[in-house]
Each structure stands twice: as structure tokens, then as C-alpha cells.
Scaffold this motif. Structure first.
Motif, short mmCIF file in Angstrom:
data_model
loop_
_atom_site.label_atom_id
_atom_site.label_comp_id
_atom_site.label_asym_id
_atom_site.label_seq_id
_atom_site.Cartn_x
_atom_site.Cartn_y
_atom_site.Cartn_z
N PHE A 45 0.84 -1.19 0.00
CA PHE A 45 0.00 0.00 0.00
C PHE A 45 0.88 1.25 0.00
O PHE A 45 1.86 1.32 0.75
N LEU A 46 0.54 2.20 -0.83
CA LEU A 46 1.25 3.48 -0.83
C LEU A 46 0.85 4.29 0.40
O LEU A 46 -0.24 4.13 0.95
N THR A 47 1.73 5.17 0.82
CA THR A 47 1.49 5.97 2.01
C THR A 47 0.64 7.18 1.64
O THR A 47 1.14 8.23 1.24
N THR A 48 -0.67 7.02 1.78
CA THR A 48 -1.60 8.10 1.42
C THR A 48 -2.47 8.57 2.58
O THR A 48 -3.16 9.58 2.46
N SER A 49 -2.45 7.85 3.71
CA SER A 49 -3.40 8.16 4.78
C SER A 49 -3.08 9.46 5.52
O SER A 49 -3.88 9.90 6.33
N THR A 50 -1.93 10.08 5.25
CA THR A 50 -1.65 11.37 5.87
C THR A 50 -2.23 12.52 5.05
O THR A 50 -2.07 13.68 5.43
N PHE A 51 -2.92 12.18 3.95
CA PHE A 51 -3.49 13.21 3.08
C PHE A 51 -5.01 13.05 2.99
O PHE A 51 -5.53 11.94 2.97
#
Length: 281
Positions: A262-268
Motif C-alpha cells: 500500500f502506498l502511504t496516502t493516509s496522511t493526506f
């Protein structure tokens, strides 16, 4: 934040407490258009909107479980933009499941109502953004006629709009609006959020991570290797950086590469109302 914390290999799958809508292969936003099924959250909103001033039937058969569906369409070929959509030759009974033909019909009928044209869609163009259609609660009416409830989003006012269409008579019977309600995002909204994220200044770490995980491939909104999941984001006491979300239409993405990392997108969080990308903590 209530989302799962980041891991060294990117974001983890969502926890059972806050599941996004469903996995879907990414398609260009204009191809996706404005049609998509809304998950259980939208059905709950539909029940809130479906409180009409009609007589409750004294006795009626138990209603079968109904799943919101949407007729397949593209932005250019959506039923709302058709010159004419014929009424279904056979009108279903009040308790029957949805059919694609009647969804197309009620979408066309709804688009003739002045409330539709007064709205603004996902791309800033005239017309409400279609979300889903479901069967209106038959127990709220005593005449046994077939009614469907469509949900839309008005990006001009940040309101969820519900519309009751009587399939039997071909008339819009009620239009209601509510602010602060955020049904699950559609395919079109998910794809638009992904496009905005990748076009933003925040995208470089995601692009670099994708290249590292795929052996140097370039990440674009149309990259077929990426499977997207999305959910509506509403800020809470533990979230900072997206205080307008809940009033504005906001989406948080989860991007998986070919069923693996999974790419790191949850901070956006992507604010679709303002077309901006927010960093949350």
C-alpha cells in the motif's frame, strides 16, 4: 486520526471499524463520469431523507433487502444529459428490486427538475452530482405506487440532495437538502481525488514510493497497477489539518499496488469542494 497508522511499507489495510467502499480499478475521471453505487452509509442517509408526509400502510409485506445501484454511464453519456429516456415498459411493484432501465429513467426525470440544473457537479459544471438510486421505502406510502430515491451532491452549496421520483406517474414528488451529511464517495469522486493528489505538491513522496516498489515505473492517475479505495473523511477531535471536512466534501484514499503493498496516502485528505490536498495528523 482514526485511520490505521502507517507501516514501513506504506499504509495498512483499513480496520474493520472504518472500512472504505470497495476496491475498484482506476479509470480516467471523465470516463468514470457521475454514476456509481453508494455503500451502506448512503443507504442510511437515504432513510433519513425518505421521511415524507405520506400515510403509513396499515399492513404490508416485509420489504426485501435493497441494494443501491446506478445505471452504467459516462460523464458524456449519462441519463441526465440525454434528450429523452423512455419510461420502462413494465412498472415494477413497490417492493421489487431495482432495474437498470428504471434507474436511467428516474435519473433523466430528476434532471428535468429545476433543483438539478441549479446545482454544481464534481467538475464545477451545472447539474447535481449523481451518487446513487435506491427504492424509496414503500411502507411510507399507502397507494402502492413505485417510487425511487436518488441521492446527489451539490458542490455549489455542499449539500446532499435527495429526490423522490414516482416511476408510476413519472413525476418528481419531493426534493430535500441536508448539510453535514457525507455519503460514501463514488468512482468518479475517488478518481478525481486521486488526480488532485497526484497533481499536488504533496505527491512526490508517493511517486517516489511507487517507483521504488515497481522498479522505476512512473505513477500517473491512469496507472493500471493501482487499485483505489476511498471513504468520506469527516474531521474529529483527534484530527488536525482538515477542520473544514464534514462541511466540505472530503475524501481519504488508500492505494494498493497489484494486490500487494500500500502506498502511504493516509496522511493526506483531498477536499473535493475546494480541490485542495490537506495534510492531516
Amino acid at each position: 486520526m482514526t485511520d490505521t497508522q502507517l507501516s514501513p511499507e506504506g499504509d495498512s489495510p483499513p480496520s474493520s471499524g472504518r472500512r472504505p467502499s470497495k476496491f475498484r480499478r482506476l479509470i480516467t475521471p471523465r470516463t468514470l463520469g457521475i454514476g456509481s453505487a453508494v455503500a451502506a452509509g448512503a443507504a442510511a442517509v437515504a432513510l433519513v431523507f425518505a421521511t415524507q408526509t405520506a400515510v403509513q400502510a396499515t399492513s404490508s409485506p416485509e420489504a426485501p433487502e435493497s441494494t443501491p445501484i446506478a445505471a452504467d454511464s459516462t460523464d458524456e453519456g449519462a441519463p441526465e444529459k440525454a434528450e429523452e429516456v423512455a419510461k420502462p415498459a413494465a412498472i415494477a411493484a413497490a417492493y421489487d428490486q431495482l432495474s437498470g432501465a428504471e434507474v436511467e429513467y428516474v435519473r433523466f426525470v430528476g434532471a428535468q427538475d429545476p433543483a438539478f440544473a441549479a446545482g454544481v457537479d464534481l467538475f464545477g459544471e451545472p447539474g447535481l452530482q449523481f451518487l446513487s438510486t435506491d427504492v424509496a421505502d414503500p411502507q411510507a406510502y399507502a397507494d402502492g405506487q413505485r417510487r425511487l430515491l436518488s441521492l446527489y451532491y451539490d458542490y455549489g452549496t455542499n449539500e446532499t440532495v435527495s429526490m423522490i421520483v414516482n416511476v408510476t406517474t413519472g413525476a418528481v414528488e419531493a426534493v430535500d437538502r441536508a448539510s453535514g451529511t457525507q455519503p460514501a464517495p463514488t468512482d468518479a469522486e475517488t478518481a478525481r481525488a486521486w488526480e488532485l493528489l497526484l497533481d499536488s505538491e504533496s505527491s512526490q513522496p508517493i511517486v517516489d514510493e511507487f517507483a521504488a516498489l515497481t522498479g522505476g515505473s512512473a505513477l500517473t492517475p491512469a496507472s493500471a497497477e493501482v487499485l483505489l479505495t476511498a471513504h468520506s473523511f469527516i474531521t474529529d477531535a483527534g484530527s488536525f489539518g482538515a477542520e473544514s471536512c464534514g462541511v466540505d466534501r472530503c475524501v481519504q484514499l488508500l492505494a494498493q499496488i497489484d494486490g500487494g503493498a500500500f502506498l502511504t496516502t493516509s496522511t493526506f485528505v483531498v477536499n473535493l469542494s475546494t480541490r485542495t490536498v490537506l495534510t492531516v495528523s
